[in-house]
Design a protein around this motif. Structure first.
Motif, PDB file in Angstrom:
ATOM      1  N   TYR A 137       7.350  -0.481   1.273  1.00 52.94           N
ATOM      2  CA  TYR A 137       7.017  -1.626   0.416  1.00 52.94           C
ATOM      3  C   TYR A 137       5.526  -1.599   0.077  1.00 52.94           C
ATOM      4  O   TYR A 137       4.704  -1.043   0.814  1.00 52.94           O
ATOM      5  N   LYS A 138       5.223  -2.200  -1.055  1.00 52.44           N
ATOM      6  CA  LYS A 138       3.847  -2.264  -1.524  1.00 52.44           C
ATOM      7  C   LYS A 138       3.585  -3.640  -2.109  1.00 52.44           C
ATOM      8  O   LYS A 138       4.393  -4.158  -2.880  1.00 52.44           O
ATOM      9  N   VAL A 139       2.491  -4.238  -1.722  1.00 48.72           N
ATOM     10  CA  VAL A 139       2.079  -5.535  -2.263  1.00 48.72           C
ATOM     11  C   VAL A 139       0.962  -5.283  -3.267  1.00 48.72           C
ATOM     12  O   VAL A 139      -0.112  -4.798  -2.918  1.00 48.72           O
ATOM     13  N   SER A 140       1.234  -5.588  -4.531  1.00 51.69           N
ATOM     14  CA  SER A 140       0.240  -5.350  -5.586  1.00 51.69           C
ATOM     15  C   SER A 140      -0.359  -6.660  -6.084  1.00 51.69           C
ATOM     16  O   SER A 140       0.284  -7.708  -6.042  1.00 51.69           O
ATOM     17  N   ASP A 141      -1.581  -6.574  -6.553  1.00 52.48           N
ATOM     18  CA  ASP A 141      -2.306  -7.739  -7.078  1.00 52.48           C
ATOM     19  C   ASP A 141      -2.788  -7.400  -8.484  1.00 52.48           C
ATOM     20  O   ASP A 141      -3.738  -6.639  -8.667  1.00 52.48           O
ATOM     21  N   ASN A 142      -2.114  -7.962  -9.483  1.00 55.69           N
ATOM     22  CA  ASN A 142      -2.497  -7.746 -10.877  1.00 55.69           C
ATOM     23  C   ASN A 142      -3.143  -9.010 -11.429  1.00 55.69           C
ATOM     24  O   ASN A 142      -2.456  -9.922 -11.892  1.00 55.69           O
TER      25      ASN A 142
ATOM     26  N   ILE B 263       0.619 -11.719  -7.582  1.00 51.24           N
ATOM     27  CA  ILE B 263       1.025 -10.936  -6.424  1.00 51.24           C
ATOM     28  C   ILE B 263       2.503 -10.581  -6.541  1.00 51.24           C
ATOM     29  O   ILE B 263       3.340 -11.427  -6.868  1.00 51.24           O
ATOM     30  N   GLU B 264       2.819  -9.314  -6.263  1.00 53.83           N
ATOM     31  CA  GLU B 264       4.199  -8.843  -6.339  1.00 53.83           C
ATOM     32  C   GLU B 264       4.485  -7.895  -5.182  1.00 53.83           C
ATOM     33  O   GLU B 264       3.618  -7.114  -4.780  1.00 53.83           O
TER      34      GLU B 264
ATOM     35  N   LYS C   1       6.892  -4.806  -4.006  1.00 47.02           N
ATOM     36  CA  LYS C   1       7.779  -3.785  -4.557  1.00 47.02           C
ATOM     37  C   LYS C   1       8.342  -2.934  -3.430  1.00 47.02           C
ATOM     38  O   LYS C   1       7.603  -2.380  -2.619  1.00 47.02           O
TER      39      LYS C   1
ATOM     40  N   LYS D 250      -0.532  -7.186   4.119  1.00 46.05           N
ATOM     41  CA  LYS D 250      -1.231  -6.463   3.059  1.00 46.05           C
ATOM     42  C   LYS D 250      -2.301  -7.294   2.342  1.00 46.05           C
ATOM     43  O   LYS D 250      -3.256  -6.730   1.795  1.00 46.05           O
ATOM     44  N   ASN D 251      -2.115  -8.615   2.314  1.00 48.99           N
ATOM     45  CA  ASN D 251      -3.067  -9.468   1.596  1.00 48.99           C
ATOM     46  C   ASN D 251      -3.201 -10.799   2.337  1.00 48.99           C
ATOM     47  O   ASN D 251      -2.658 -11.824   1.924  1.00 48.99           O
TER      48      ASN D 251
END
Length: 403
Positions: free
Chosen positions: A282-287, A291-292, A294, A361-362
């Motif tokens: 899993y990956k936590v992305s910040d655009n 926050i999402e 995946k 992750k965040n």
């Protein structure tokens, strides 16, 4: 003279050692194995009287004249008590052997007790008493735990040992979670993640399975299917078989899986296969503040069955068919995961542990949402990337069963 002196010194040391051994009394407080009653399973249900529990304890007793030491007889007792210690005291009065708690394998929680939210008091004793181990398994019973532990299985096994065997062999199908006492207590302490327990139920002949029963409509088999979601220590709802399988994918708990597709491609062919290996990351992305989470699932599958194939295929056609199989298997996995995510949103309970992933992750973002996490779950963005590779498609691309 030196040899004589050495001989005398050696003789004196031997006599001293022998004297010490004579006065040793052995182990203090020891209990012979033959005098113990090994506890295998415990079931907890609500009692008839307010503030009481119906506690079922299943002991093992070696069969007299048995061919092997592994043959055991059933000694199961149920008693109403206000605490685990009281139940042990009462049952000890009618057993001719001292109950030994260190051998406990399984704790079965009755459905009504789980809904009341009172069963954690029973587990408190299990984690404090020194003889118990945190590695014992927890399962949730459909109906009463007493009924499950009282089933006479056709195999002759005690229900406690059968449940243990089913759980420990669960990696072969990876369709339900394995929950130990220590793991459950850890999840319970995280606050943000909702605990989950595998669901156990009795199966009667004619209820989806046929077998010869000694008596008509007698429940002689048990199965683990689905899972129960809890809010804190209170049972809330059941996950279906598919929703539970989705949970297993997202938790990276799939070791092996039997998996079937429903032909949706141009060929309209169905495939049956077995998962050889899988990995979920899993990956936590910040655009820009959005926050999402995946998930990326990679699975390697061996094709065991090709159903509905009407003609012989060339090598090129066979390769194209296997590409179609990869897409169909990926769609099955995706659907199971989406059903599990949808259930989480409906319940507002994070049994998938998404909040735990976000926190790792965040942590900065997590601090801003943790107090409203149950409300945030309903629309928190979750994406899926499912990749399947066929690594074995059977012994032959052709078959005499096709025209």
């Amino acid at each position: 003279m030196k040899i004589i002196r050495r001989f005398k010194r050696g003789l004196v040391l031997i006599l001293i050692a022998a004297g010490i051994l004579i006065f040793l009394t052995g182990c203090w407080g020891k209990r012979e194995v033959e005098e113990l009653a090994p506890l295998l399973g415990v079931g907890f249900d609500l009692g008839d009287k307010p503030g009481t529990f119906l506690i079922t304890q299943q002991f093992a007793m070696p069969k007299k004249g048995g061919e092997t030491g592994a043959e055991i007889e059933d000694r199961t007792f149920s008693i109403e008590a206000s605490s685990s210690r009281e139940a042990i005291e009462k049952i000890s009065k009618v057993t001719f052997r001292t109950p030994f708690m260190g051998s406990l394998k399984v704790i079965v929680i009755g459905e009504d007790l789980a809904k009341s939210g009172d069963f954690t008091d029973m587990l408190d004793f299990a984690q404090r008493f020194a003889e118990f181990r945190r590695s014992m398994y927890l399962v949730l019973a459909k109906g009463k735990a007493q009924d499950i532990l009282s089933i006479k299985l056709r195999s002759g096994q005690l229900p406690s040992m059968a449940i243990k065997g089913m759980i420990e062999g669960g990696d072969e199908i990876s369709s339900f979670p394995t929950v130990r006492l220590g793991h459950y207590l850890t999840i319970l302490g995280t606050k943000s993640t909702a605990p989950i327990l595998p669901v156990l139920e009795s199966v009667k002949a004619g209820e989806g399975i046929e077998y010869k029963a000694e008596k008509e409509n007698e429940a002689e088999e048990i199965q683990i299917q689905g899972a129960g979601v809890l809010r804190g220590d209170r049972f809330v709802d059941l996950l279906t078989d598919e929703e539970t399988k989705g949970y297993m994918w997202l938790e990276n708990d799939v070791i092996h899986r039997l998996i079937n597709t429903v032909g949706s491609g141009e060929s309209k062919v169905d495939f049956g296969g077995q998962v050889i290996s899988s990995k979920t990351k899993y990956k936590v992305s910040d655009n820009d503040g959005a926050i999402e989470l995946k998930y990326q699932i990679k699975a390697s599958i061996a094709v065991d069955e090709v159903l509905g194939l009407k003609k012989q295929l060339s090598e090129t056609e066979w390769l194209e068919l296997m590409k179609e199989a990869e897409k169909d298997f990926a769609e099955v996995i995706r659907k199971e995961c989406e059903l599990s995510i949808q259930k989480e949103r409906e319940l507002g309970l994070d049994f998938l542990g998404i909040g735990r992933h976000v926190e790792q992750k965040n942590s900065k973002y997590w601090k801003t949402v943790k107090d409203q996490w149950e409300e945030k779950i309903a629309d928190f963005p979750v994406a899926l990337d499912v990749q399947v590779k066929i690594h074995h498609s059977g012994m032959s691309s052709s078959s005499v069963t096709t025209n």
